[in-house]
Structure formats: structure tokens, C-alpha cells
Design a protein around this motif. Structure first.
Motif, PDB file in Angstrom:
ATOM      1  N   MET A  55      29.532  43.846  51.574  1.00  0.00           N
ATOM      2  CA  MET A  55      30.343  42.689  51.215  1.00  0.00           C
ATOM      3  C   MET A  55      29.465  41.508  50.882  1.00  0.00           C
ATOM      4  N   GLY A  69      32.372  46.502  28.291  1.00  0.00           N
ATOM      5  CA  GLY A  69      33.117  46.456  29.551  1.00  0.00           C
ATOM      6  C   GLY A  69      33.146  47.750  30.317  1.00  0.00           C
ATOM      7  N   LYS A  92      35.144  47.192  34.105  1.00  0.00           N
ATOM      8  CA  LYS A  92      34.913  45.956  34.857  1.00  0.00           C
ATOM      9  C   LYS A  92      36.210  45.525  35.549  1.00  0.00           C
ATOM     10  N   ASP A  94      39.100  43.184  37.022  1.00  0.00           N
ATOM     11  CA  ASP A  94      39.686  42.040  36.318  1.00  0.00           C
ATOM     12  C   ASP A  94      39.174  40.697  36.803  1.00  0.00           C
ATOM     13  N   ASN A  95      38.779  40.634  38.059  1.00  0.00           N
ATOM     14  CA  ASN A  95      38.537  39.300  38.598  1.00  0.00           C
ATOM     15  C   ASN A  95      37.127  39.111  39.116  1.00  0.00           C
ATOM     16  N   ASN A  97      34.904  36.798  39.495  1.00  0.00           N
ATOM     17  CA  ASN A  97      34.700  35.354  39.416  1.00  0.00           C
ATOM     18  C   ASN A  97      33.612  34.888  40.361  1.00  0.00           C
ATOM     19  N   TRP A 100      33.628  34.733  44.433  1.00  0.00           N
ATOM     20  CA  TRP A 100      34.633  35.594  45.068  1.00  0.00           C
ATOM     21  C   TRP A 100      33.933  36.710  45.818  1.00  0.00           C
ATOM     22  N   ILE A 103      33.522  43.799  47.408  1.00  0.00           N
ATOM     23  CA  ILE A 103      33.143  44.891  48.299  1.00  0.00           C
ATOM     24  C   ILE A 103      32.638  46.002  47.401  1.00  0.00           C
ATOM     25  N   MET A 120      35.404  46.487  44.568  1.00  0.00           N
ATOM     26  CA  MET A 120      36.694  45.842  44.836  1.00  0.00           C
ATOM     27  C   MET A 120      36.477  44.350  44.998  1.00  0.00           C
ATOM     28  N   LYS A 122      37.997  40.873  46.526  1.00  0.00           N
ATOM     29  CA  LYS A 122      39.011  40.248  47.385  1.00  0.00           C
ATOM     30  C   LYS A 122      39.396  38.930  46.757  1.00  0.00           C
ATOM     31  N   CYS A 123      40.659  38.771  46.451  1.00  0.00           N
ATOM     32  CA  CYS A 123      40.995  37.471  45.898  1.00  0.00           C
ATOM     33  C   CYS A 123      41.185  36.501  47.035  1.00  0.00           C
ATOM     34  N   SER A 125      42.709  33.966  49.203  1.00  0.00           N
ATOM     35  CA  SER A 125      43.951  33.248  49.491  1.00  0.00           C
ATOM     36  C   SER A 125      45.028  33.416  48.446  1.00  0.00           C
ATOM     37  N   ARG A 126      45.001  34.544  47.762  1.00  0.00           N
ATOM     38  CA  ARG A 126      46.043  34.640  46.765  1.00  0.00           C
ATOM     39  C   ARG A 126      47.205  35.487  47.273  1.00  0.00           C
ATOM     40  N   PRO A 138      44.948  23.600  40.477  1.00  0.00           N
ATOM     41  CA  PRO A 138      44.957  25.008  40.080  1.00  0.00           C
ATOM     42  C   PRO A 138      43.812  25.295  39.125  1.00  0.00           C
ATOM     43  N   PRO A 139      43.241  26.483  39.203  1.00  0.00           N
ATOM     44  CA  PRO A 139      42.162  26.824  38.296  1.00  0.00           C
ATOM     45  C   PRO A 139      42.680  26.886  36.865  1.00  0.00           C
TER      46      PRO A 139
END
Lengths: 151, 677
Positions: A55, A69, A92, A94-95, A97, A100, A103, A120, A122-123, A125-126, A138-139
Motif C-alpha cells: 500500500m 493504456g 490502466k 480509472d482513478n 490520481n 491516492w 494497493i 487497486m 482506494k478512493c 472518502s468517496r 469539489p475537484p
């Protein structure tokens, strides 16, 4: 009656023994070590060639997408700032960022990179209710740009 | 509105505590008036949680961004459906949903009066309210849904696009109804222990509750699989993820209970064991909620770390201690008049069934918690992946399917060898034939061949049961076959409903085997006009386009698909780039049929119009979803109240003399507010 009990006991014993046997052999095959980037970097030689699940936080500037991709190279950072390079052959996520938590599951290769079989993200707090930081915006734009009016 | 919600939750907590006191007083003093007071308090809890839920929904729908929860999970222009769905998008809301559903079910449970259950009622109410108090404490103090932001947000953060899918509306609701539904049988089991009344009243009353909870949980798990399949884009529907496992475990133990409940009804055996199973199931539902809603095991579900974990573990611990204490203290009340007489009997097959189900549960629990336990014991966090779960659970699962084919043909008490040979002749013959056909068709790998053969055996055994039943009816009544079939099922709803569910499981297992053993995948990059051959398909990349939508940009590719040289359609996988989320979301494209799914994910593209794809061929996946609806149909047949009949009401404990007694126990009055969904 007694013979029946014995037979039933045997049958149940067989099931229990089979379950135990399957679990032991299964554990031998697919165990991987869970750790943070810092822990892995400290004990790199010990885990070379082993299955690991690491992690760390994605370092946005290192994310490189290759082959349209389907190949991904990036680094994850631990809390101490130590970094771990990762290679992943696959679509790839999706997120990817900056900052973030990712894992990464895979093998630690001798050159110190993790060759990942699974990535993987982890988003933050979403899904879950962590308190929003005060003055949250907001982003993807300022609040003014986001205020589209009710539709 | 928020203030109203807050007050309602505080009031509900007070009412629940008061209700417990009233119920206990009523039970100890044998005073019906106090029981009635407790009942009214429970109705009050139901009313107040309804008010609180309505308030939260109102805030969500009106996008009241003064509230933290609303700002965290919605945006102004979110679809109304998903604004409602945000109710269970986060911790606070889903805990409120839990206690709301629980209090409604509790109200239904204590409002129906069952003959002979009078002494149980106050304790049932007590245990339901204790569970409610736990969740009400959470939503009042730990994870309050009506918390205000220091200053109103101008716009919310929006709901994770992954969750913006109709399946995500169904899956959590069903799973929750399933989880919460098991609280009622648990409360009855505990009441039975306290009053020493472990006869069949609690079992009879809770059978329908258990079946209903089990049905919801089944649907919840399967809808979750469907959602993962179409939304997560990794080509599968089950990954042995901790959250998936936590919903599977109570399902397994609930399934075990549904089976041994029949043994208690028919033969008066396994009374204590049934209580144990219900306790385990209930604790696993709480544990599942805890795993889903806390960060104890890292999972693809993103978790919050909070004080929730400690509360949950504390509650599970207390309930476990109370349950175990009662079980040990009252162990004398569930002695059984009978023992098992032969290994070749239906009772023994039920025992084996339970052991296999619990074996799968244990292995799943062990694998899920290994990262936690290994850290506690060795200080090293060690985990296992899907190979472990498959290695253990696939063989045990197949043994279970085999047993499913063997069990229903076995008589109670003791089987005669010559009867057995007669019973199993056709199913064995059919399975042998199936194996031969599969071998000729090129299914040569051992595991899938064994799996399909076992499934064929179990299916044949059940079809034979239907045929025999119809034949018997035709001979006796002279009815035509279709009429006889319908009447056979409607006169023995529980039994044949159960058989339909068994067939549904066989259908699903067929899907599991096909899609896990024979799936193919490929990653390719194609220029416009370039074809790619895979299996019997040729996919031709046509190009990449972008379309601007309301709140996102859609980038999509087109792939012409031909199968065996015939054009069969165009696939349009896409990526959506949302405004409020940095991350794009991938929408897979699936061309499905009964034989296989062609499943395509768009990876990336460049400005020349070339695109990369991940392509999967997943055989027989459709059968998993077909099985799901067959399971629904079968369970509904078993649930449907039977008309009162004179012939029902076999005394429990009288040995069944028929080879397979009709399992029409005494009927209970339909539970109002639960039927007719």
C-alpha cells in the motif's frame, strides 16, 4: 445404532480432514505479504521474488501510460517519502490520481520494481463518510464553475 | 428538517431503551400490560426512524448542502434516483437504513400474534430492541447523518460514478434486507432459550422470516455480482473480496439452518444445533456490516477508518457471550428423542450438508481475516488471494452439489439398498451420458468435467423427483400431466420450491464452472479498420469518437463483431470523463448470449484513432443470472402461504413412514406487511 454412529462420525471426519488439508495446501500456494512501501523498502532483499501486496500513495508525476493504456508504470510513496516503482501490464485503472492510495499486488523483482498482477485504487472518502476538510472545493473546478443551477 | 431528523433519532433511542425495560418487566412479572407498553414503544421506534429516514431523504433530494452527508455524497445535478441512492452511499446513511429496516421488521414481528408464542413475544421484542439500540447509538453519537458543515458547501462532492448504476440501487437494499432480516429469527431463538421453549413454535414462526431474509441476501449477493461484472470492468463477477465474503458467510450458515430446520420439524432432532446456526448467522450479518463499513481488511471497497470498528466488535462480543451463555445454561432443554439411525438416511445427509456449508464458511472466514489474525499473532500481515478460496471452496462446493443430488432421494431414518439402486439408476445413467458427451465435445480437463458431471447428476435427480411426483398424481387422480405438475407443486410448496432452488443452484454452478474454467482474455491495440480474431469472433476496430454530455464527456470506440463469418453487431465500449471527479469511468460493452459473453473494455486511444482493448470471452455467464431468477421463483413458491388443510400438522417426532413425507408443516398466518412483494 452404534455402527451407524461410527459411520457417520467417519463421514464427518473425512469432511473435516479434507477441509483442513485443502486449507493448508491452499495457504502454502497463495500467501502474500501485506505491507506499506516503507516496510518493503526497508526489507527489500528479504522479499525479492516473493508475492507482496503493497500500500502506498500514487506519485502523480511518475505515472506513465504506454501502449495506449495497456502498460502502466508509476511509483508509490510511503509516509517517509520512500518510493517504490511499479510496472503493470493491463488496462490502466480509472482513478490513478496523485496522492491516492493504491494497493499493488505482485512480485518484487530483483531490480527493485514490483511487477504487478493487480492494481487497486482506494478512493479517499468517496464511499465513506470521512469529514470533509473545511472550505472543501469539489475537484475539477471552482465552486462557481460547478454551480450550474438546479436542473 | 435536519433538526427534526436529529430529534427523531434521539427519541428513537430513548423509546428503544424504554421498550426494553417494559418488555423485560412484562416477561419477568408475566404482566401483559407491560408487554403491550413495550410493543407500543417498539412501534414508536419504527415511527421515529421512519421520520428520520424521510428527513434525510428530503435533505438529499433537495440538495441541502448545509449538511455534511448531503455534501459528501451528492451533487446538485445528480440524477434523482442516485440522490435517493446516496441514502446508503455512506456510513451514516447506511446505518440509519439498517436501523430503519430493522425497526419496521421488528414492528411486523411483534404485531403478529402466533398461537403458542405468547411467552416468547416479550423476549423477541427485547432482543430486537437491543440490536436497534446498538445501531441507534451509532447514528446518534458515532456516525450521525444529520451533522451540519461549519459553513454550507456551494456544491457537493457527488456520488462515486461507479455507484451510479441501477444495479447499485438494488444490491445494497437487498443485501441489507437480507442482513437485517436474520435479526428476527435470532430474536426468536434467544427468546426460545430464555423461556426454555425450544419446541417448534419459534422454528415455525421464524421459518418464513428466515426464508425471506435468505432470499433477500441471495438476491443481494447476485445483484452485487452483476454490478461488479458490468461496472468494474475486470471481466468477472466474484473476486473473493472481503466484502463479498462477508455477505457470503451468513448466506452459507443461513442455508445450513434452512436445511436442519426441516430435520427438527420432521424428526424433532438438532434443536440446539439450529439455535447455534441462527446465532452464528446473526453474528455474521453484524460482522459483515462491520467489515463493509470499517477499514479492518483492505478491500476493493474503499473503507473509512473510524471508531465504528470498536463499537461493532464490542456489540458482536457481547451478543456472542450472551448467546453462548444461554446456550450452555439451557442445554438440557433441547435433548432429542431420536438419534440418527443410519448413514444412508436423509438426516445424515443434512448433517453432511451442514458440515460442508460450515467448512466453506470457516475457510472463507479464515482467509478473509488472515491479514488481521496474522498481524496479531506474528506481527506480519499476511494475506491470501482468490487461489486459496478456490482451492478450498470449489471442491467442497462440488461435494455439496453432489450431496444435493443424493439427499432428496434418501428416505428418513434408514434406506434399503435395493430402493437406493432403483432411485439413483437414472440420475447416474444421465450423469454418465453427460460426461461422455462432454468428453467428446472436448471438455477434457478434470475439474470442469467432474463439475459438470456432478451438476448433471444433481439436476437429473431433481427432475426425476418431479417426474415421479407427477406420475403418482396422474395414477391416483387421473389428471393430465400439466395439471398434475402444477398441483404437485402447489400442494407441496415447500418441498418443490426447495427443489426448484436446488435446480437454480445447479444452473448457477454450471455458469460458475464455464466462466471460470473456460474464459479467455486478450489485450490488443488496433488501428482503424484493423481486424482481430479471437475464438469464433472477428472484431474490427472502426475508430474512436467523443461526445459531450450534460456533466461528462464520453469517449467511445466502435468495434464491428462477426461470429463464424456473420456480422452480429457493433460493440461500443466507452470511457466517461466526469466533471466532479478526476477519474474517468469505464463502461464495458457486452455482447451476451446463452453460450458465452463477449466482453470488451476500452483501454486507451491516441489521436490517430487507434485504440487498445481488453477482450474477454466468458462462457455460460448468462446461466448465473438465469439461475438467480429461478432461485427467486423457487423461493417464492416455498414462501407462499399454503391454504389451511386438514391433512397438515403431522406431529413432530412421529417417525416418517413415507419414503419422503410431504413437508407441509402447520401453516402460520401470513405475516402482514411482508408478503405480496
Amino acid at each position: 445404532m452404534r455402527r451407524a454412529r461410527l459411520r457417520i462420525g467417519l463421514a464427518l471426519g473425512v469432511v473435516v480432514a479434507a477441509t483442513a488439508y485443502l486449507m493448508v495446501t491452499g495457504l502454502r500456494q497463495s500467501t502474500s505479504y501485506y505491507m506499506t512501501v516503507d516496510e518493503l523498502v526497508r526489507a527489500r532483499t528479504r522479499y525479492t521474488g516473493r508475492s507482496v501486496r503493497v500500500m502506498g500513495k500514487i506519485v502523480g508525476e511518475t505515472v506513465e501510460v504506454k501502449n495506449l493504456g495497456t502498460r502502466l508504470e508509476f511509483e508509490v510513496a510511503g509516509d517517509s517519502g520512500a518510493r517504490l516503482p511499479v510496472v503493470y501490464e493491463g488496462i490502466k485503472p480509472d482513478n490513478m490520481n496523485d496522492g491516492w492510495e493504491a494497493i499493488v499486488e505482485g512480485r518484487l523483482s530483483p531490480d527493485g520494481r514490483v511487477v504487478a498482477s493487480k492494481v487497486m485504487i482506494k478512493c479517499p472518502s468517496r464511499y465513506e463518510g470521512e469529514p470533509a476538510p473545511p472550505g472543501y472545493r469539489p475537484p475539477g473546478g471552482t465552486a462557481e464553475a460547478a454551480g450550474k443551477g438546479t436542473s | 428538517m435536519g433538526t427534526l431528523g436529529r430529534l427523531a433519532l434521539a427519541g428513537a433511542l430513548v423509546a428503544a431503551v424504554f421498550g426494553i425495560a417494559a418488555f423485560v418487566l412484562g416477561a419477568v412479572r408475566r404482566d401483559g400490560r407491560w408487554v403491550e407498553v413495550g410493543r407500543r414503544a417498539l412501534y414508536g421506534v419504527a415511527l421515529l426512524t421512519t421520520v428520520a429516514s424521510a428527513a434525510l431523504l428530503f435533505l438529499l433530494v433537495t440538495s441541502d448542502f448545509r449538511y455534511e452527508y448531503v455534501a459528501n455524497y451528492t451533487t446538485r445535478d445528480l440524477d434523482l434516483l442516485y440522490k435517493i441512492g446516496a441514502f446508503w452511499g455512506g456510513n451514516a446513511g447506511s446505518l440509519l437504513l439498517w436501523v430503519w429496516v430493522l425497526s419496521l421488521l421488528s414492528a411486523a414481528a411483534v404485531s403478529t400474534r402466533h398461537p403458542g408464542a405468547g411467552r416468547l413475544q416479550p423476549w423477541v421484542g427485547t432482543f430486537l430492541l437491543v440490536t436497534a439500540v446498538f445501531f441507534l447509538t451509532l447514528v446518534n453519537f458515532v456516525s450521525p447523518p444529520f451533522r451540519l458543515l461549519p459553513e454550507p458547501a456551494a456544491e457537493g462532492r457527488g456520488l462515486n460514478p461507479l455507484l451510479q448504476n441501477p444495479g447499485m440501487m438494488l444490491h445494497p437494499i437487498y443485501t441489507y434486507l437480507g442482513y437485517v432480516g436474520f435479526s428476527v429469527p435470532y430474536a426468536y431463538a434467544m427468546a426460545a432459550l430464555i423461556t426454555g421453549d425450544t419446541g417448534d413454535v419459534w422454528l415455525r414462526v421464524t421459518r418464513r422470516w428466515t426464508l425471506l431474509a435468505w432470499l433477500f441476501l441471495s438476491m443481494g449477493i447476485l445483484y452485487g455480482g452483476q454490478w461488479a461484472y458490468v461496472e468494474l470492468g475486470w471481466g468477472g463477477y466474484w473476486a473473493w473480496d472481503p466484502v463479498e465474503n462477508s455477505s457470503l458467510m451468513p448466506w452459507l450458515t443461513g442455508t445450513a439452518f434452512l436445511h436442519t430446520a426441516v430435520v427438527q420439524e420432521q424428526r424433532g432432532m438438532l434443536k440446539g444445533w439450529n439455535v447455534v446456526l441462527i446465532v452464528i448467522t446473526f453474528l455474521l450479518t453484524i460482522f459483515g456490516t462491520f467489515l463493509t463499513r470499517s477499514g479492518v481488511v483492505v478491500s476493493v471497497h474503499a473503507f473509512a477508518n473510524g471508531p465504528l470498528g470498536a463499537f461493532f466488535l464490542g456489540f458482536i462480543g457481547i451478543m456472542a457471550v450472551v448467546s453462548v451463555y444461554l446456550l450452555i445454561d439451557r442445554s438440557r432443554v433441547y435433548a432429542s428423542p431420536h438419534g440418527i439411525e443410519s448413514l444412508l438416511s436423509r438426516e445424515a445427509s443434512f448433517l453432511l450438508n451442514n458440515l460442508l456449508l460450515l467448512g466453506i464458511t470457516f475457510a472463507t472466514l479464515w482467509g478473509t481475516l488472515l491479514p488481521v489474525t496474522s498481524e496479531l499473532v506474528t506481527g506480519m500481515k499476511v494475506g491470501v488471494g482468490p487461489p486459496f478460496f478456490n482451492q478450498v471452496n470449489v471442491p467442497l462446493g462440488l461435494a455439496l452439489v453432489l450431496l444435493m443430488g443424493l439427499g432428496p432421494l434418501l428416505p428418513w431414518r434408514r434406506a434399503q439398498m435395493e430402493n437406493l439402486a432403483h432411485s439413483y439408476l437414472y440420475p447416474v445413467a444421465f450423469a454418465t451420458l453427460a460426461a461422455a458427451v462432454l468428453l467428446l465435445a472436448g471438455v477434457t480437463r478434470t475439474a470442469p468435467l467432474v463439475g459438470f458431471t456432478v451438476a448433471a447428476f444433481a439436476a437429473a435427480a431433481h427432475v426425476q423427483e418431479f417426474i415421479r411426483g407427477v406420475q403418482a398424481r396422474c395414477q391416483v387422480t387421473g389428471e393430465r400431466i400439466p395439471v398434475a405438475l402444477v398441483r404437485l407443486i402447489s400442494r407441496n410448496r415447500r418441498r418443490y420450491g426447495g427443489y426448484l432452488v436446488h435446480l437454480a443452484i445447479v444452473v448457477m454452478v454450471t455458469g460458475f464452472i464455464g466462466s471460470s474454467a473456460y474464459s479467455q482474455e486478450a489485450t490488443v491495440t488496433l488501428r482503424p479498420g484493423e481486424p482481430f480474431a479471437m475464438g469464433r469472433y472477428v472484431l474490427t476496430h472502426r475508430g474512436v469518437w467523443a461526445a459531450r454530455e450534460d456533466d461528462h464527456v464520453e469517449v467511445f470506440a466502435r468495434l464491428g463483431v462477426s461470429k463464424d463469418g456473420r456480422d452480429i453487431g457493433v460493440l461500443r465500449p466507452e470511457k466517461q470523463l466526469f466533471r466532479y471527479n478526476e477519474q474517468p469511468t469505464t463502461e464495458v460493452a457486452v455482447l451476451g448470449g446463452l453460450a458465452e459473453d463477449l466482453y470488451v473494455v476500452l483501454g486507451g486511444w491516441d489521436d490517430t484513432g487507434a485504440a487498445s482493448y481488453k477482450i474477454y470471452i466468458n462462457p455460460l455467464v448468462a446461466w448465473v443470472w438465469i439461475g438467480q431468477y429461478l432461485l427467486l421463483a423457487g423461493t417464492l413458491v416455498a414462501l407462499w402461504p399454503e391454504p389451511e388443510r386438514v391433512t397438515s400438522g403431522r406431529r413432530v417426532g412421529t417417525p416418517g413412514t413415507l419414503p419422503a413425507p410431504a413437508e407441509a408443516g402447520p401453516t402460520t398466518a401470513p405475516v402482514t406487511g411482508l408478503t405480496g412483494r
